[in-house]
Write an enzyme that holds these catalytic residues in place. Structure first.
Site, mmCIF file in Angstrom:
data_model
loop_
_atom_site.group_PDB
_atom_site.id
_atom_site.type_symbol
_atom_site.label_atom_id
_atom_site.label_comp_id
_atom_site.label_asym_id
_atom_site.label_seq_id
_atom_site.Cartn_x
_atom_site.Cartn_y
_atom_site.Cartn_z
ATOM 1 N N LYS A 79 6.536 1.875 -12.851
ATOM 2 C CA LYS A 79 6.792 1.180 -11.585
ATOM 3 C C LYS A 79 7.607 -0.086 -11.816
ATOM 4 O O LYS A 79 8.563 -0.352 -11.096
ATOM 5 C CB LYS A 79 5.463 0.842 -10.887
ATOM 6 C CG LYS A 79 4.764 2.074 -10.310
ATOM 7 C CD LYS A 79 3.364 1.759 -9.803
ATOM 8 C CE LYS A 79 2.659 3.041 -9.361
ATOM 9 N NZ LYS A 79 1.274 2.824 -8.951
ATOM 10 N N ASP A 122 0.976 0.193 -0.949
ATOM 11 C CA ASP A 122 0.392 1.500 -1.292
ATOM 12 C C ASP A 122 0.001 2.266 -0.027
ATOM 13 O O ASP A 122 -0.231 3.479 -0.079
ATOM 14 C CB ASP A 122 -0.883 1.305 -2.122
ATOM 15 C CG ASP A 122 -0.661 1.519 -3.609
ATOM 16 O OD1 ASP A 122 0.238 2.303 -3.965
ATOM 17 O OD2 ASP A 122 -1.401 0.905 -4.394
ATOM 18 N N GLN A 144 -3.816 -1.049 -9.124
ATOM 19 C CA GLN A 144 -3.794 0.304 -9.678
ATOM 20 C C GLN A 144 -5.207 0.892 -9.683
ATOM 21 O O GLN A 144 -6.157 0.254 -10.128
ATOM 22 C CB GLN A 144 -3.192 0.278 -11.090
ATOM 23 C CG GLN A 144 -2.950 1.637 -11.705
ATOM 24 C CD GLN A 144 -1.896 2.481 -10.990
ATOM 25 O OE1 GLN A 144 -0.979 1.955 -10.370
ATOM 26 N NE2 GLN A 144 -2.030 3.793 -11.070
HETATM 27 N N1 GUN Z 1 -3.557 5.693 -8.876
HETATM 28 C C1 GUN Z 1 -3.000 6.929 -8.744
HETATM 29 N N2 GUN Z 1 -2.025 6.898 -7.811
HETATM 30 C C2 GUN Z 1 -1.970 5.632 -7.365
HETATM 31 C C3 GUN Z 1 -1.135 4.982 -6.402
HETATM 32 O O1 GUN Z 1 -0.279 5.565 -5.755
HETATM 33 N N3 GUN Z 1 -1.374 3.655 -6.226
HETATM 34 C C4 GUN Z 1 -2.340 2.993 -6.906
HETATM 35 N N4 GUN Z 1 -2.500 1.699 -6.641
HETATM 36 N N5 GUN Z 1 -3.115 3.573 -7.800
HETATM 37 C C5 GUN Z 1 -2.917 4.879 -8.022
#
Ligand code: GUN
Length: 294
Positions: free
Chosen positions: A52, A119, A96
């Site tokens: 990311k 998100d 996350q």
């Molecule tokens: N864990 C797995 N996919 C995601 C996501 O799209 N965002 C976040 N914050 N955690 C994740």
């Protein structure tokens, strides 16, 4: 059969995002700023976060990572979230997931200011999505819709069968594809572990989206001739022939299913690369105030 290339599509959309940011900066605006909060040292989460932040750099988005130890208390984590909520220099941030067991994930998600929730996990964004109001949409379902759009796949009046009812993929996808919009206007069926005769359902799908995390679940007998098949599965399965000892495996048995499809996404290289692009897109929207006025 056309293979949907998520890597190429993601690269193109990233270029578009980068161009918009360049324009903003050239006009005297500030660069969008995304912060990632990472609790603990889970290998998968670490690598997602790295991907990311690297993608942010490529697009001219400022990004930084705040690390917290796995024994951080929920109060400490929420206090950090409150700081980010108040920081006018931060356009959006993500925590996350998954979080360590002693932390209530829902309480953490609800502590995030929904206007910075890139998100799209906060209940305000989830609710607004369900009724078709402007909001931050979750990354993976947005990535799926971007692929349908990029490949000009007709969705209006199509029967879309979704396998899996998770809060981050299955449910939001159903809400998005049922909207009066393109991509959308689908008749949507959501199948899950309590659905009897899943094969009968999937065989009726014009668009079949597999998002249950069950490697190779969808076999050729489950797919209608000419269907569009989107594979959201990304399970790590042991593979001694790979240096790292595993490979990513989708929910669809690509070798046998693909000859029957009009379009199909591979794993890896299908939906996966799109999810990060959706996050970058949301961060841009957060910075410009296009979703929620600043
Ligand atoms: N864990 C797995 N996919 C995601 C996501 O799209 N965002 C976040 N914050 N955690 C994740």
């Amino acid at each position: 059969m056309q293979k949907i290339d998520g890597k190429i599509t993601a690269a193109k959309i990233k270029e578009e995002i980068a161009a918009k940011i360049q324009e903003m900066v050239a006009a005297g605006g500030r660069r969008p700023n995304l912060v990632g909060l990472l609790v603990g040292h889970d290998g998968g989460s670490e690598s997602y976060m790295m991907m990311k932040t690297r993608a942010c750099e490529q697009c001219g988005i400022r990004s930084s990572l705040i690390r917290m130890e796995p024994d951080v208390t929920q109060e400490e984590l929420i206090s950090k979230i409150n700081e980010l909520n108040r920081d006018n220099d931060v356009d959006g941030f993500i925590v996350q997931l998954p979080l360590p067991k002693h932390i209530d994930e829902q309480a953490v998600v609800e502590a995030i200011d929904y206007r910075k929730d890139v998100d799209g996990f906060h209940p305000i964004n989830v609710g607004r999505l369900a009724i078709g109001l402007p909001c931050f949409k979750p990354a993976t379902p947005s990535g799926v819709l971007m692929l349908l759009e990029h490949y000009c796949i007709e969705t209006r009046g199509k029967h879309c069968v979704i396998l899996g009812r998770s809060n981050i993929v299955g449910k939001p996808l159903a809400n998005m594809l049922v909207q009066k919009a393109y991509p959308g206007n689908c008749t949507v069926t959501v199948c899950h572990s309590a659905t009897p005769n899943i094969n009968e359902m999937t065989r009726q799908a014009d668009i079949l989206i597999a998002a249950m995390g069950s490697p190779g679940f969808v076999t050729e007998d489950m797919v209608k001739e000419g269907a569009v098949v989107i594979d959201v599965g990304t399970t790590r399965v042991p593979d001694a022939t790979r240096e790292r000892g595993w490979r990513l495996c989708g929910d669809v048995d690509f070798a046998t299913v693909s000859p029957h499809c009009s379009f199909i996404t591979p794993v890896p290289g299908g939906v996966g690369p799109m999810t990060i692009v959706s996050l970058l897109h949301n961060t841009l929207l957060a910075a410009t105030g296009e979703v929620y006025k600043k």
